[in-house]
Design an enzyme around this catalytic site. Structure first.
Site, PDB file in Angstrom:
ATOM      1  CG  HIS A   3      -2.201  -0.805   1.221  1.00  0.00           C
ATOM      2  ND1 HIS A   3      -2.932  -0.945   0.152  1.00  0.00           N
ATOM      3  CD2 HIS A   3      -2.323  -2.066   1.962  1.00  0.00           C
ATOM      4  CE1 HIS A   3      -3.737  -2.205   0.271  1.00  0.00           C
ATOM      5  NE2 HIS A   3      -3.467  -2.491   1.564  1.00  0.00           N
ATOM      6  CG  ASP A  51      -3.440  -8.072   0.556  1.00  0.00           C
ATOM      7  OD1 ASP A  51      -2.575  -8.515   1.486  1.00  0.00           O
ATOM      8  OD2 ASP A  51      -4.449  -7.385   0.748  1.00  0.00           O
ATOM      9  CG  HIS A  60      -7.274  -4.823   1.400  1.00  0.00           C
ATOM     10  ND1 HIS A  60      -6.621  -5.862   2.391  1.00  0.00           N
ATOM     11  CD2 HIS A  60      -8.307  -4.467   1.976  1.00  0.00           C
ATOM     12  CE1 HIS A  60      -7.586  -5.860   3.478  1.00  0.00           C
ATOM     13  NE2 HIS A  60      -8.610  -5.124   3.114  1.00  0.00           N
ATOM     14  CG  ASP A 105      -5.520  -9.649   2.986  1.00  0.00           C
ATOM     15  OD1 ASP A 105      -5.326 -10.201   1.977  1.00  0.00           O
ATOM     16  OD2 ASP A 105      -5.608  -8.390   3.406  1.00  0.00           O
TER      17      ASP A 105
HETATM   18 ZN   LIG Z   1      -4.678  -6.994   2.467  1.00  0.00          ZN
END
Ligand SMILES: [Zn+2]
Length: 333
Positions: free
Chosen positions: A153, A189, A191, A278
């Site tokens: 991120h 991931d 996200h 995740d």
């Molecule tokens: Zn994540």
């Protein structure tokens, strides 16, 4: 498969974050790394390659900020973790502001990325871990970097989403400096890997492909939409494949095949996998439906590309299953 890990990655131990608009205990804890260690077996220490590889991605001013931010926070009379609360979202320009709160907002885009006393130490060794795992590909087909805190991120000069230094991006730049010419990054991931995408958005020699939760419903909201395809020389070298909440193995595999087709067509000479566990059905902060038994199947499909592959750890927050999920994924290689 060689697995790299440095215990100094445990030094980062923030206690709080702002999540879903509330102050909560931070989900990204040292216990995550311990759970993975318990499941994957023996690891090797990374070699210290210094700051130069980091500075290929992250500007000196941002690195210096990360190094001193917690000390500056304490020097201003604050206690606990440093968190930003004001951001230059409008007409952002390079001001040289001293107050730690102004600098925190300058180098962050969210409030779930606290800086604690050990943050720089852990972020630094997370990058060294990725760099040493990359070096292991000189003799092995696959290597795993147990990176913590995660990295995907954060962009060149901003932290976010529990991420401070982007280990996948630093490894990609190191690989190019060492002679690779076309690097593919596959981010799986839950996200979107907005920081990695941003770092390489205008680059034609690094392909970024991400499978993630639809940003219309999930963090990081503003990035990861299908119409983000790169710019300039990087036009067409970004592929976003958002999926709906509730996605299970069948839909995920369909997206993965599309991602792998694009990577094969790019004729990459190195693959970096930003792996987040995740996507797991029972992850406490995510909403896909991948089961532990599914991870080897996904890894086997990726391995079919036949590329030297560096797997870098990103997210995954279901502590009781995290180690099993990571071990299951690695077993597929
Ligand atoms: Zn994540």
């Amino acid at each position: 498969m060689q697995i790299f890990w440095d215990p100094r990655q445990l030094a980062h131990a923030p206690s709080i974050e702002m999540h879903n608009g509330r102050i909560e205990p931070c989900s990204e804890t040292p216990a995550r790394a311990q759970a993975i260690l318990d499941a994957v077996g023996p690891t090797e220490l990374p070699r210290d390659q210094g700051e130069d590889p980091i500075l290929r991605v992250h500007p000196r001013a941002y690195v210096d900020f990360l190094k001193s931010a917690h000390d500056d926070w304490c020097a201003a009379g604050r206690t606990g973790d440093a968190l930003p609360y004001a951001f230059p979202a409008v007409r952002r320009r390079s001001l040289s502001l001293d107050r730690i709160d102004a600098r925190l907002g300058r180098y962050a885009y969210d409030t779930c990325t606290p800086i604690a006393a050990g943050t720089w130490t852990s972020a630094y060794w997370n990058v060294q871990t990725a760099l040493s795992a990359l070096e292991a590909l000189e003799t092995d087909r696959t290597a795993f970097a147990l990176c913590r805190p995660p990295g995907h991120h954060c962009g060149a000069d901003y932290m976010g989403g529990y991420c401070y230094l982007n280990s996948a991006a630093v490894a990609a730049e190191a690989a190019i400096a060492a002679g690779r010419s076309r690097v593919a990054i596959l981010d799986i991931d839950y996200h979107h890997g907005n920081g990695t995408q941003d770092i390489f958005y205008a680059r034609g020699d690094v392909l970024f492909v991400s499978i993630h939760a639809d940003p219309a419903t999930d963090y990081p909201f503003y990035w990861g939409h299908p119409d983000e395809t790169g710019e300039g020389e990087g036009e067409g070298a970004t592929l976003n494949l958002p999926l709906l909440r509730g996605t299970g193995l069948t839909e995920f595999e369909r997206a993965l095949d599309q991602a792998l087709d694009r990577i094969a067509a790019f004729r990459a000479d190195l693959l970096i996998v930003s792996y987040g566990a995740d996507t797991y059905a029972h992850d406490p902060i995510s909403h896909f439906a991948i089961e532990t038994r599914d991870y080897p199947l996904l890894a086997r499909r990726i391995a079919c590309l036949g590329l030297p592959t560096l797997v870098v750890m990103e997210g995954g927050y279901a502590l009781d299953a995290l180690g099993h999920n990571v071990a299951a994924f690695l077993s597929g290689f």
